[in-house]
Write a protein that holds these residues in place. Structure first.
Motif, PDB file in Angstrom:
ATOM      1  N   GLU A 175      14.247  25.138  -9.204  1.00 43.18           N
ATOM      2  CA  GLU A 175      15.639  24.615  -8.341  1.00 43.18           C
ATOM      3  C   GLU A 175      15.517  25.192  -6.842  1.00 43.18           C
ATOM      4  N   LEU A 178      13.789  22.841  -4.540  1.00 41.88           N
ATOM      5  CA  LEU A 178      14.311  21.627  -4.179  1.00 41.88           C
ATOM      6  C   LEU A 178      15.791  21.870  -3.211  1.00 41.88           C
ATOM      7  N   LEU A 192      13.247  13.654  -2.660  1.00 39.56           N
ATOM      8  CA  LEU A 192      13.960  13.555  -3.902  1.00 39.56           C
ATOM      9  C   LEU A 192      13.646  12.305  -4.543  1.00 39.56           C
ATOM     10  N   LEU A 195       9.996  11.888  -5.424  1.00 40.37           N
ATOM     11  CA  LEU A 195       9.770  12.573  -6.663  1.00 40.37           C
ATOM     12  C   LEU A 195      10.353  11.709  -8.022  1.00 40.37           C
ATOM     13  N   ARG A 196      11.270  10.889  -7.935  1.00 39.17           N
ATOM     14  CA  ARG A 196      11.949  10.312  -8.984  1.00 39.17           C
ATOM     15  C   ARG A 196      11.048   8.877  -9.261  1.00 39.17           C
ATOM     16  N   VAL A 208      12.565  20.099 -13.838  1.00 38.05           N
ATOM     17  CA  VAL A 208      13.302  21.036 -12.835  1.00 38.05           C
ATOM     18  C   VAL A 208      13.802  22.379 -13.513  1.00 38.05           C
ATOM     19  N   ILE A 273      13.378  15.309 -13.419  1.00 38.49           N
ATOM     20  CA  ILE A 273      13.915  15.161 -12.153  1.00 38.49           C
ATOM     21  C   ILE A 273      14.973  13.930 -12.160  1.00 38.49           C
ATOM     22  N   TRP A 276      18.120  15.319 -12.087  1.00 34.25           N
ATOM     23  CA  TRP A 276      18.750  16.383 -11.167  1.00 34.25           C
ATOM     24  C   TRP A 276      19.193  15.641  -9.979  1.00 34.25           C
TER      25      TRP A 276
END
Length: 286
Positions: A175, A178, A192, A195-196, A208, A273, A276
């Motif tokens: 975490e 991030l 982010l 990443l998704r 994560v 992820i 998150w």
């Protein structure tokens, strides 16, 4: 055929030749490594065709094998095998350990990543990577930054290729990595989202680990573990350091980190992820 594939095939041929010489001389990998003053897994990597042969090694190695007459021939073969890769044009900013890693990533069947502080190179957006590079080397000029980003983009292309199929990728991100705002909220917001998008691909898993967990399996810096298609090829472990990285194929070390990765991945509170949310996303949506 892409240059890197051709170069890899030439390295494998050269590695097989050197291994045959060593076997014929009745010498072990450890004896050869002792002559060169390097770890045994470095010799194993050369013989497997995953690492380049250093020209300075040829004469002492062939003398040890009693094959001095083939020195010029091996040097010529090594020069040919070591050229033709796309990163040759970036040798001023690509150190040898990274060149070896680029070649290995191109042949990997699986890549496992652990990121405790910053996001791994293979998962970074250009904006995130540029901000990180400028923070780490503030004296770098814009030309160097641009070329470094070009290297990164070409490195990441291994995840986009069609043939051979891209490696399976599994990443465990702390975490803290991030929440560290590299480049500011907008850069992190787009990072982010990236990443998704990656995690939505087949064969890509990004998890994560929250700060409140108590796992201690990986008390280390960034980790990258590669597994190869060839069954005889040993797993390769890369540990990033302050001034570069350290690579090894030693079975006991690789096994230790593999168990640590498995243990860290099994933490109950780890989440994909896709599930998150961070402060920068919450503020973006507000």
């Amino acid at each position: 055929m892409p240059a890197e594939c051709s170069g890899s095939a030439a390295l494998r041929r050269l590695g097989s030749r050197l291994r045959a010489m060593r076997d014929a001389a009745g010498r072990s990998v450890w004896e050869a490594a002792a002559v060169l003053g390097v770890p045994a897994d470095r010799v194993q990597g050369v013989e497997a065709g995953r690492l380049a042969l250093e020209p300075a090694w040829v004469r002492p190695l062939l003398t040890f094998y009693d094959r001095q007459a083939e020195t010029d021939s091996v040097l010529a073969e090594a020069a040919g095998a070591g050229s033709g890769a796309w990163w040759d044009a970036y040798r001023d900013i690509v150190p040898q350990w990274l060149a070896d890693q680029l070649r290995a990533e191109g042949e990997a069947e699986m890549i496992r990543l652990y990121a405790p502080l910053f996001l791994p190179d293979l998962l970074q957006t250009p904006a995130y990577a540029a901000a990180l590079l400028r923070g780490h080397t503030p004296a770098a000029d814009e030309g160097t930054v641009a070329r470094s980003l070009d290297v990164l983009a070409r490195r990441q292309a291994v995840l986009d290729r069609r043939e051979p199929r891209p490696p399976v990728l599994w990443a465990l991100i702390e975490e803290s990595a991030l929440r560290r705002r590299v480049g500011g909220p907008e850069v992190m917001y787009r990072q982010l989202a990236h990443l998704r998008a990656l995690a939505a691909r087949p064969g890509v898993t990004i998890q994560v680990t929250p700060l409140h967990t108590t796992h201690i399996a990986l008390m280390s810096g960034p980790v990258q573990l590669l597994r190869f298609r060839a069954p005889e090829a040993a797993d390769r472990l890369l540990l990033q350091t302050v001034d570069g990285a350290s690579a090894t194929e030693r079975a006991d070390v690789v096994r230790h980190y593999l168990m640590a990765l498995d243990s860290a991945a099994s933490v109950p509170d780890s989440v994909p992820i896709a599930e998150w949310t961070t402060d920068c996303e919450e503020s973006k949506g507000a």
